[in-house]
Scaffold this motif. Sequence first.
Motif, PDB file in Angstrom:
ATOM      1  N   THR A   1       0.829  -1.210   0.000  1.00 37.28           N
ATOM      2  CA  THR A   1       0.000   0.000   0.000  1.00 37.28           C
ATOM      3  C   THR A   1       0.862   1.258   0.000  1.00 37.28           C
ATOM      4  OG1 THR A   1      -1.762  -1.150   1.203  1.00 37.28           O
ATOM      5  CG2 THR A   1      -1.798   1.258   1.239  1.00 37.28           C
ATOM      6  N   GLN A   2       1.888   1.279   0.847  1.00 35.04           N
ATOM      7  CA  GLN A   2       2.772   2.443   0.896  1.00 35.04           C
ATOM      8  C   GLN A   2       3.570   2.578  -0.394  1.00 35.04           C
ATOM      9  OE1 GLN A   2       1.870   4.140   3.489  1.00 35.04           O
ATOM     10  NE2 GLN A   2       0.749   2.310   4.114  1.00 35.04           N
ATOM     11  N   TRP A   3       3.873   1.438  -1.021  1.00 36.83           N
ATOM     12  CA  TRP A   3       4.588   1.459  -2.292  1.00 36.83           C
ATOM     13  C   TRP A   3       3.766   2.198  -3.342  1.00 36.83           C
ATOM     14  CZ3 TRP A   3       9.323  -1.303  -2.605  1.00 36.83           C
ATOM     15  CH2 TRP A   3       9.934  -1.270  -3.853  1.00 36.83           C
ATOM     16  N   THR A   4       2.458   1.907  -3.362  1.00 40.38           N
ATOM     17  CA  THR A   4       1.569   2.575  -4.315  1.00 40.38           C
ATOM     18  C   THR A   4       1.535   4.080  -4.062  1.00 40.38           C
ATOM     19  OG1 THR A   4       0.200   0.580  -4.449  1.00 40.38           O
ATOM     20  CG2 THR A   4      -0.794   2.650  -5.202  1.00 40.38           C
ATOM     21  N   LYS A   5       1.500   4.482  -2.801  1.00 46.56           N
ATOM     22  CA  LYS A   5       1.488   5.912  -2.480  1.00 46.56           C
ATOM     23  C   LYS A   5       2.781   6.590  -2.928  1.00 46.56           C
ATOM     24  CE  LYS A   5      -1.576   5.582   1.543  1.00 46.56           C
ATOM     25  NZ  LYS A   5      -1.719   5.855   2.987  1.00 46.56           N
TER      26      LYS A   5
ATOM     27  N   GLU B   1       2.808   7.201  -6.580  1.00 49.47           N
ATOM     28  CA  GLU B   1       1.986   8.355  -6.944  1.00 49.47           C
ATOM     29  C   GLU B   1       2.781   9.653  -6.807  1.00 49.47           C
ATOM     30  OE1 GLU B   1      -2.065  10.665  -5.408  1.00 49.47           O
ATOM     31  OE2 GLU B   1      -1.557   8.670  -4.644  1.00 49.47           O
ATOM     32  N   PHE B   2       3.499   9.782  -5.699  1.00 54.98           N
ATOM     33  CA  PHE B   2       4.321  10.981  -5.515  1.00 54.98           C
ATOM     34  C   PHE B   2       5.464  11.019  -6.519  1.00 54.98           C
ATOM     35  CE2 PHE B   2       2.406  10.809  -1.207  1.00 54.98           C
ATOM     36  CZ  PHE B   2       1.935  12.102  -1.161  1.00 54.98           C
ATOM     37  N   GLU B   3       6.040   9.844  -6.817  1.00 51.40           N
ATOM     38  CA  GLU B   3       7.124   9.803  -7.802  1.00 51.40           C
ATOM     39  C   GLU B   3       6.616  10.223  -9.181  1.00 51.40           C
ATOM     40  OE1 GLU B   3      10.226   6.424  -6.105  1.00 51.40           O
ATOM     41  OE2 GLU B   3       8.575   5.814  -7.419  1.00 51.40           O
ATOM     42  N   GLY B   4       5.388   9.790  -9.528  1.00 55.44           N
ATOM     43  CA  GLY B   4       4.830  10.202 -10.811  1.00 55.44           C
ATOM     44  C   GLY B   4       4.721  11.710 -10.911  1.00 55.44           C
TER      45      GLY B   4
ATOM     46  N   GLU C   1      13.860   1.022   1.630  1.00 51.58           N
ATOM     47  CA  GLU C   1      13.805   1.456   0.232  1.00 51.58           C
ATOM     48  C   GLU C   1      12.714   2.507   0.035  1.00 51.58           C
ATOM     49  OE1 GLU C   1      13.155  -0.376  -4.276  1.00 51.58           O
ATOM     50  OE2 GLU C   1      13.429  -1.722  -2.548  1.00 51.58           O
ATOM     51  N   LEU C   2      11.570   2.311   0.694  1.00 53.57           N
ATOM     52  CA  LEU C   2      10.498   3.303   0.596  1.00 53.57           C
ATOM     53  C   LEU C   2      10.940   4.640   1.184  1.00 53.57           C
ATOM     54  CD1 LEU C   2       7.308   1.220   1.506  1.00 53.57           C
ATOM     55  CD2 LEU C   2       7.966   2.107  -0.733  1.00 53.57           C
ATOM     56  N   LEU C   3      11.670   4.589   2.297  1.00 56.46           N
ATOM     57  CA  LEU C   3      12.170   5.828   2.895  1.00 56.46           C
ATOM     58  C   LEU C   3      13.140   6.532   1.955  1.00 56.46           C
ATOM     59  CD1 LEU C   3      12.701   4.789   6.624  1.00 56.46           C
ATOM     60  CD2 LEU C   3      11.223   6.615   5.785  1.00 56.46           C
TER      61      LEU C   3
END
Length: 510
Positions: free
Chosen positions: A248-252, A255-258, A346-348
């Motif tokens: 779920t956090q990966w998807t968020k 979105e910010f990366e896009g 990695e998410l951080l």
Amino acid sequence: MSSPSDAENERPLQPPTRSKALWGCDFKSIQHDLGEKAPDVFASEVDEVECWTTPTDNHSAGLDYVEKHKLGDQDLELPSNRTQLAHDVFYIVPQVHSWDRLHVTKHTWQKLTARYNVFPYFSETVLAFGFRTEYANNTWDNFHSRATDLSGDVETCYTVRFFERNQRNTATSDPWSPRQTGIYHRLHAETQTSVWIFIKPTQRFKDALPEKLRALSQYDELRGLQYIFIHLMILAFSLHGWRDYIATQWTKIEEFEGKSFFSGAEEVKQNDYTLSFGDRQRLQRLRQKLIKAASMLDAAINLGQRIRSTLPIMTDKLEAEVTRSITVELDDFNAEVKYYKRGISELLQRSSEAANLLLSILEHRIGNLHLRSAIANESSQKASESAQRASAQSLNFMSGIAINDEMEHKLEEGISTNVRALTVVATLYLPASLLAGIWSSQLVSANSGNFAASREFWKYIVILIPMMAVTFAIVLGLQAVWTRRHDNHRKELEKKATDLGLPQSPLLDF
């Protein structure tokens, strides 16, 4: 359940003197903190503690292997001797909402902990629960394990923290919330039975625990060692949901990366992402949650190591196959936690890069906006200066025209004066000239003082009148031509003044 007396409510619970001397904690401070926070930790009237017990005969493994009932007074009576604890006991303390009070009164809790002489370290675990208005930042596992007295009984407590899906279904809310479960375990060395206290266990764990106990009871070689596998079960269940949480956090983050990868930095196009400083704030809040998740996983790694450290105490009692099974479970737990920790790390890292890029885009856009504003201001200033110069030139031009007109007007006034003077002189001499002309002609004769007109004098009169009419006509025609030319010239000057936006000069009205 009987109501407590005031004396029982106020009486502090004292640990055994010998064990108290061996504790490294400040027992009085812990009890004082728990007493002060009791109104927020415990319910005022509700007692919904469940008591589960296993049969004394391990081979009684029916469908209802675990007997469940609501906690009563008989469950809180102090045992007369240890032989009464001939089976495992599980106390389930519920908490309906994570920010609500425990559904147990302070009095019931005191009697329960007094029955088994629970060491004070578990009170630190209890303090992490109860009513609050904001998320707690505590992620410590609070692991403690002590041999309480010379009998060899071992007490262990700790807290597992994890993420669980909540009931929020809105697009803006986070579908995951941090959860925690407090665990207390007392192993009676003499009877090899266990007492467990679970604070807010998950429903999934409660559903699986009876089946796990029934399965373990089928092996005589595991008699008295079931608690090890329950600890392993608690560790394994604490990892449930981490994979979906990270997804779920990966998807968020994507979105910010896009937004950060594909948003225009120079200018905002028609189909561009809507980018604002609020995106940077939301990303920072997400980073704070990820940092907390990383701390929770660090605590899980430490908890696995602490539980592993207790194995040498019991390895002489375990078969090699059982020991290998426990070691494999702990290794798997450690590997899985580290895998999730790498995912969070990695998410951080990605969120940090996205945050820096978003901030750079916003700063770049603001800088370009300021630059365009400065260019627009400079162009406006130049246009204003050009307009001022043009206005000044037009004013000078019109002033020149006005001066020329004034000079022409004065010149014309001078000429008019001269003409008037000549006209006056000519007018004065006109009668004399007329008389001189008449007397010098043969139309009039003056002999002997008598004036006599010629018979042809009437011809003179006839010719004079038409000539005077023609003369007056010529004068009037020339005057009309000169007036029309003057009016046309004035109209041209008025038009030029109007085109340039200048007020009409009063000199034009002469």
